[in-house]
Design an enzyme around this catalytic site. Structure first.
Site, short mmCIF file in Angstrom:
data_model
loop_
_atom_site.label_atom_id
_atom_site.label_comp_id
_atom_site.label_asym_id
_atom_site.label_seq_id
_atom_site.Cartn_x
_atom_site.Cartn_y
_atom_site.Cartn_z
N LYS A 3 0.91 -1.17 -0.01
CA LYS A 3 -0.09 -0.10 -0.09
C LYS A 3 0.87 1.23 0.00
CE LYS A 3 -3.77 -2.28 2.19
NZ LYS A 3 -4.81 -2.28 3.44
N TYR A 43 -12.68 -2.04 -3.37
CA TYR A 43 -13.09 -2.22 -1.81
C TYR A 43 -14.48 -1.87 -1.77
CZ TYR A 43 -8.23 -2.15 0.16
OH TYR A 43 -6.83 -2.62 0.65
N PHE A 51 -15.11 3.95 7.59
CA PHE A 51 -13.78 4.21 7.22
C PHE A 51 -13.62 4.07 5.80
CE2 PHE A 51 -13.92 -0.33 8.47
CZ PHE A 51 -13.42 -0.84 7.25
N THR A 85 -5.03 -7.08 10.91
CA THR A 85 -5.27 -5.79 10.29
C THR A 85 -4.49 -4.73 10.98
OG1 THR A 85 -7.41 -6.86 9.15
CG2 THR A 85 -7.18 -4.36 9.21
N ARG A 96 3.01 -6.63 8.79
CA ARG A 96 2.49 -5.36 9.41
C ARG A 96 2.85 -5.04 10.74
NH1 ARG A 96 -3.67 -7.42 7.70
NH2 ARG A 96 -3.81 -6.25 5.84
N ASN A 106 -2.16 0.14 6.81
CA ASN A 106 -1.18 -1.20 7.25
C ASN A 106 -0.65 -2.03 6.46
OD1 ASN A 106 -3.43 -1.94 5.92
ND2 ASN A 106 -4.65 -3.03 7.21
N HIS A 109 -2.19 -5.54 1.60
CA HIS A 109 -3.43 -6.05 1.39
C HIS A 109 -3.12 -7.47 0.95
CE1 HIS A 109 -7.53 -6.86 0.63
NE2 HIS A 109 -7.16 -7.56 -0.90
N GLU A 120 -9.67 -10.61 -7.48
CA GLU A 120 -8.66 -9.50 -7.41
C GLU A 120 -7.59 -9.34 -8.34
OE1 GLU A 120 -7.93 -9.33 -3.14
OE2 GLU A 120 -9.85 -8.58 -2.71
#
Ligand code: CMP
Length: 131
Positions: A3, A43, A51, A85, A96, A106, A109, A120
């Site tokens: 990310k 998402y 969020f 997470t 993480r 975080n 994914h 995905e």
């Protein structure tokens, strides 16, 4: 996906090393940036969460590395490798725990099922980009 936070903080190499050292084979990979539309679609399952807006802003603020990785029992083994997470709850040595800063930012994914991994993977890659 690696990310935007982890890319910004220079952790791409460290994260890829953890992944390949754990026995995963990279069959597709690219350095790219999600548009708002991409992030909302990727998402979509979280669209009603409080969020969601923050998640879309975060995931589009800079480049990411996205990859398809393969291994026996890949979904469960990757989820174990990345950790919880929330990095505060992630086990020692997980990606993480090492590299994430918060529950939102975080670092990585991972797909939560083989079915979603296929969806995905198709989201990010054309068939000719998968080796
Ligand atoms: P990921 O595994 O990519 O799946 C959904 C993402 O939503 C998650 O990682 C986090 O980046 C984000 N997320 C989950 N819970 C929260 C939260 N409570 N606050 C902010 N972001 C969250």
């Amino acid at each position: 996906m690696i990310k935007p936070d982890a890319v910004e903080n220079g952790h791409v190499g460290g994260i890829l090393d953890k992944i390949t050292s754990a026995g995963f084979k990279i069959v597709a990979m690219k350095y790219t940036q999600l548009s708002k539309r991409d992030a909302k679609a990727f998402y979509a399952v979280h669209s009603e969460r409080p969020f969601f807006g923050e998640l879309v802003e975060f995931m589009t603020r800079g480049p990411i590395v996205t990859a398809i990785i393969e291994k026996e029992n890949a979904v469960d083994d990757f989820r174990a490798l990345i950790g919880a997470t929330n990095p505060a709850e992630a086990a020692e040595g997980t990606i993480r725990k090492l590299y994430a800063t918060s529950i939102g930012e975080n670092a990585v994914h991972g797909s939560d099922s083989d079915e979603n991994a296929a969806i995905e993977g198709d989201f990010h890659f054309a068939g000719r980009e998968i080796y």
